[in-house]
Scaffold this active site. Structure first.
Site, PDB file in Angstrom:
ATOM      1  N   LEU A 129      -5.565  27.520  22.263  1.00 37.01           N
ATOM      2  CA  LEU A 129      -6.877  26.965  21.950  1.00 37.01           C
ATOM      3  C   LEU A 129      -6.063  25.356  22.977  1.00 37.01           C
ATOM      4  CD1 LEU A 129      -7.151  27.573  18.530  1.00 37.01           C
ATOM      5  CD2 LEU A 129      -8.103  28.551  20.831  1.00 37.01           C
ATOM      6  N   ASP A 130      -6.695  24.658  23.430  1.00 42.31           N
ATOM      7  CA  ASP A 130      -6.595  23.113  24.391  1.00 42.31           C
ATOM      8  C   ASP A 130      -7.338  22.144  23.174  1.00 42.31           C
ATOM      9  OD1 ASP A 130      -5.691  24.358  25.857  1.00 42.31           O
ATOM     10  OD2 ASP A 130      -7.042  24.697  27.579  1.00 42.31           O
ATOM     11  N   ILE A 131      -6.595  21.606  22.303  1.00 47.04           N
ATOM     12  CA  ILE A 131      -6.914  20.426  21.253  1.00 47.04           C
ATOM     13  C   ILE A 131      -6.429  19.010  21.607  1.00 47.04           C
ATOM     14  CG2 ILE A 131      -6.752  20.287  18.850  1.00 47.04           C
ATOM     15  CD1 ILE A 131      -5.861  23.425  18.699  1.00 47.04           C
TER      16      ILE A 131
ATOM     17  N   ASN B 290      -1.918  23.999  22.669  1.00 44.97           N
ATOM     18  CA  ASN B 290      -2.022  22.648  23.643  1.00 44.97           C
ATOM     19  C   ASN B 290      -2.321  21.548  22.893  1.00 44.97           C
ATOM     20  OD1 ASN B 290      -0.771  24.567  25.352  1.00 44.97           O
ATOM     21  ND2 ASN B 290      -3.512  25.524  25.768  1.00 44.97           N
TER      22      ASN B 290
END
Length: 215
Positions: free
Chosen positions: A129-131, A172
């Protein structure tokens, strides 16, 4: 209790290892095979290889490069990038990869999670998950290399992924990526409080002290 692990993550762009800063600027690091050999010498526990261009340019996984990496890698390896169906996942596992990392595929088709888990097992499925925070300071899941706000709450989505059988969650932090100013500890704390599966934190490490804080 699961033993804490330090896992190098290699970002691959055009078959080269790069370092990114906030998912934007890319700095050339070296050749993937030579980099793998360096981490062999360091005897790291595990390694993650992510092709950060495959999905963006709608390319299939580079099976030849994956096979070469696996042939040189002495530690368990996880691979992500460009995987959109079960056939591709199984082929990559057949090359010697132990875990597969999925990002946009799970956002586009949540049912794909169940299909994968039923076929290859939870232990082989990792969700990345890009957060980052939105304008109001709330954490959201971003896609397209951090350029598109999906509006998805990462904590609820991660819990849903866990319920569907995902074995690990890789988070991330886009804002901390490549900045070497420490991890987003609030993000890590909130995520680990909500999940019972292992969480891998990425983005911001500059020292062992940073890692100790994350652990």
């Amino acid at each position: 209790m699961i033993k804490p692990r330090i896992i190098p993550i290699l970002l691959i762009s055009n078959q080269k290892v790069v370092k990114t800063i906030k998912f934007k600027k890319r700095i050339y690091i070296g050749d993937p095979l030579n980099t793998i050999k360096l981490f062999n010498d360091k005897e790291v526990d595990e390694i993650i290889v992510l092709d950060i261009d495959a999905t963006k340019y709608k390319r299939k996984p580079n099976y030849l490069l994956i096979e070469k990496i696996c042939s040189q890698c002495f530690m368990p390896i996880a691979y992500g990038g460009g995987i959109s169906n079960l056939y591709e996942a199984k082929k990559i596992l057949s090359l010697g990869v132990e875990k597969i990392v999925f990002n946009s595929s799970f956002i586009k088709d949540p049912k794909f999670v169940n299909e994968l888990v039923n076929e290859i097992g939870s232990q082989s499925v990792v969700s990345s998950l890009d957060i980052r925070r939105n304008f109001f300071g709330n954490y959201k899941v971003f896609s397209s290399n951090g350029n598109s706000n999906t509006g998805i709450d990462p904590f609820k989505f991660a819990k849903e992924l866990e319920s569907n059988g995902v074995g690990e969650i890789l988070i991330n932090s886009i804002e901390n990526d490549g900045m070497q100013k420490g991890y987003d500890l609030k993000l890590i704390q909130e995520m680990t409080k909500k999940l019972n599966i292992p969480v891998i934190a990425c983005g911001g490490a500059s020292s062992l002290e940073d890692m100790k804080k994350a652990f």
